[in-house]
Design a protein around this motif. Sequence first.
Motif, mmCIF file in Angstrom:
data_model
loop_
_atom_site.group_PDB
_atom_site.id
_atom_site.type_symbol
_atom_site.label_atom_id
_atom_site.label_comp_id
_atom_site.label_asym_id
_atom_site.label_seq_id
_atom_site.Cartn_x
_atom_site.Cartn_y
_atom_site.Cartn_z
ATOM 1 N N THR A 1 0.424 -1.352 0.536
ATOM 2 C CA THR A 1 -0.087 0.042 -0.164
ATOM 3 C C THR A 1 0.889 0.863 -0.075
ATOM 4 O OG1 THR A 1 -1.597 -0.651 1.435
ATOM 5 C CG2 THR A 1 -1.785 0.888 0.708
ATOM 6 N N TRP A 2 1.130 2.386 -0.948
ATOM 7 C CA TRP A 2 1.700 3.507 -1.155
ATOM 8 C C TRP A 2 0.511 4.725 -1.130
ATOM 9 C CZ3 TRP A 2 6.864 3.543 -2.431
ATOM 10 C CH2 TRP A 2 7.366 2.242 -3.106
ATOM 11 N N CYS A 3 1.448 6.113 -0.086
ATOM 12 C CA CYS A 3 0.073 6.669 -0.488
ATOM 13 C C CYS A 3 0.772 7.836 -0.778
ATOM 14 C CB CYS A 3 -0.048 7.625 1.021
ATOM 15 S SG CYS A 3 -1.059 5.252 2.105
ATOM 16 N N GLN A 4 0.176 8.836 -1.566
ATOM 17 C CA GLN A 4 0.729 10.321 -2.825
ATOM 18 C C GLN A 4 0.600 10.892 -1.579
ATOM 19 O OE1 GLN A 4 -0.957 11.013 -5.835
ATOM 20 N NE2 GLN A 4 -0.570 13.086 -5.878
ATOM 21 N N THR A 5 2.283 11.749 -1.270
ATOM 22 C CA THR A 5 2.454 12.790 0.180
ATOM 23 C C THR A 5 1.596 13.518 -0.157
ATOM 24 O OG1 THR A 5 3.900 13.644 -1.278
ATOM 25 C CG2 THR A 5 4.755 11.550 0.051
ATOM 26 N N SER A 6 0.814 14.569 -0.847
ATOM 27 C CA SER A 6 0.641 15.209 -1.179
ATOM 28 C C SER A 6 -1.179 15.356 -1.594
ATOM 29 C CB SER A 6 0.861 16.585 -1.829
ATOM 30 O OG SER A 6 0.953 16.260 -3.129
ATOM 31 N N TRP A 7 -1.785 14.226 -1.043
ATOM 32 C CA TRP A 7 -3.200 13.454 -1.850
ATOM 33 C C TRP A 7 -3.811 12.887 -0.673
ATOM 34 C CZ3 TRP A 7 -5.242 9.546 -3.835
ATOM 35 C CH2 TRP A 7 -6.159 9.666 -4.445
ATOM 36 N N PRO A 8 -4.996 12.780 -0.214
ATOM 37 C CA PRO A 8 -5.809 11.956 0.902
ATOM 38 C C PRO A 8 -5.686 10.849 0.334
ATOM 39 C CG PRO A 8 -7.255 13.294 0.005
ATOM 40 C CD PRO A 8 -5.946 13.417 -0.702
ATOM 41 N N GLY A 9 -4.606 10.588 -0.743
ATOM 42 C CA GLY A 9 -5.691 8.829 -0.632
ATOM 43 C C GLY A 9 -3.707 7.484 -0.822
ATOM 44 N N CYS A 10 -4.764 7.080 -0.129
ATOM 45 C CA CYS A 10 -2.851 5.377 -0.712
ATOM 46 C C CYS A 10 -4.140 3.954 -2.147
ATOM 47 C CB CYS A 10 -3.413 4.795 0.872
ATOM 48 S SG CYS A 10 -2.617 5.787 1.956
ATOM 49 N N ALA A 11 -3.048 3.264 -2.365
ATOM 50 C CA ALA A 11 -3.607 2.802 -3.493
ATOM 51 C C ALA A 11 -2.459 1.463 -3.002
ATOM 52 C CB ALA A 11 -3.567 3.375 -4.394
ATOM 53 N N VAL A 12 -3.335 0.046 -3.198
ATOM 54 C CA VAL A 12 -2.529 -0.429 -3.525
ATOM 55 C C VAL A 12 -2.452 -1.214 -4.066
ATOM 56 C CG1 VAL A 12 -3.053 -3.351 -2.990
ATOM 57 C CG2 VAL A 12 -4.381 -1.603 -1.619
ATOM 58 N N PHE A 13 -0.677 -1.428 -4.505
ATOM 59 C CA PHE A 13 0.237 -2.418 -5.626
ATOM 60 C C PHE A 13 0.293 -3.436 -5.886
ATOM 61 C CE2 PHE A 13 0.081 2.130 -6.073
ATOM 62 C CZ PHE A 13 1.107 2.732 -7.036
ATOM 63 N N GLY A 14 0.289 -3.840 -6.510
ATOM 64 C CA GLY A 14 0.153 -6.148 -6.535
ATOM 65 C C GLY A 14 0.525 -6.346 -7.559
ATOM 66 N N GLY A 15 0.486 -5.748 -8.485
ATOM 67 C CA GLY A 15 0.371 -6.016 -9.938
ATOM 68 C C GLY A 15 0.510 -5.371 -11.034
ATOM 69 N N SER A 16 0.322 -5.603 -11.962
ATOM 70 C CA SER A 16 -0.067 -4.236 -13.208
ATOM 71 C C SER A 16 -1.223 -3.431 -12.906
ATOM 72 C CB SER A 16 0.025 -5.264 -14.868
ATOM 73 O OG SER A 16 -1.297 -6.128 -14.852
ATOM 74 N N THR A 17 -2.169 -3.758 -12.227
ATOM 75 C CA THR A 17 -3.824 -2.801 -11.825
ATOM 76 C C THR A 17 -3.287 -2.402 -10.843
ATOM 77 O OG1 THR A 17 -4.730 -3.840 -13.854
ATOM 78 C CG2 THR A 17 -6.043 -2.426 -12.127
ATOM 79 N N VAL A 18 -3.429 -0.603 -10.386
ATOM 80 C CA VAL A 18 -3.694 -0.093 -9.044
ATOM 81 C C VAL A 18 -4.727 0.493 -8.872
ATOM 82 C CG1 VAL A 18 -1.993 1.381 -7.652
ATOM 83 C CG2 VAL A 18 -0.986 0.175 -8.945
ATOM 84 N N THR A 19 -5.482 -0.199 -7.324
ATOM 85 C CA THR A 19 -6.269 0.807 -7.485
ATOM 86 C C THR A 19 -7.086 1.102 -5.673
ATOM 87 O OG1 THR A 19 -7.349 -1.612 -6.346
ATOM 88 C CG2 THR A 19 -7.625 -1.056 -8.214
ATOM 89 N N LEU A 20 -6.935 2.599 -6.155
ATOM 90 C CA LEU A 20 -7.218 3.163 -4.770
ATOM 91 C C LEU A 20 -8.335 2.300 -3.650
ATOM 92 C CD1 LEU A 20 -6.925 6.378 -3.680
ATOM 93 C CD2 LEU A 20 -8.909 6.580 -3.811
ATOM 94 N N SER A 21 -7.325 2.239 -2.300
ATOM 95 C CA SER A 21 -7.617 1.457 -1.132
ATOM 96 C C SER A 21 -8.362 2.814 0.019
ATOM 97 C CB SER A 21 -6.441 0.942 -0.517
ATOM 98 O OG SER A 21 -5.670 1.106 -0.097
#
Length: 132
Positions: free
Chosen positions: A40-60
């Motif tokens: 799980t990665w979060c953008q530093t200047s934005w209030p969202g995180c996303a799950v990376f687990g393959g070639s498609t990444v979704t907001l978690s």
Amino acid sequence: MKRQALAVALSLFATACGGAMEESSTLATQESALLSLTGTWCQTSWPGCAVFGGSTVTLSSGGDGCWLVGDTKFTGLTAGTTPGIYTGTRHMYGTGTCPGHPAPRSVTITMTDDDHFTEVAGDFTANWYRLH
């Protein structure tokens, strides 16, 4: 004649099986190369995180009204020839209420260390950190 036909059939079967194994091996190699992005990665200047687990990444989690949990942020991510560099497509808006609908853009993700990366998609740049 029957022996020749059988030999041709076996040859085609062997070629087909070998091709499938090669494609499977290539896919496994690409997925393995994406392992450093897994998590799980979060953008530093934005209030969202996303799950990376393959070639498609979704907001978690999080979001901003334009981006909603479950929206696709990235697709087609693949490892580049240089370690720590990935390319794919960056979706520029989610399924919520958005001020505009810019087209998806090519993105380059560059790992800056094990827990940080920078994405560049045209004139858009963002920094991300790994959530532990």
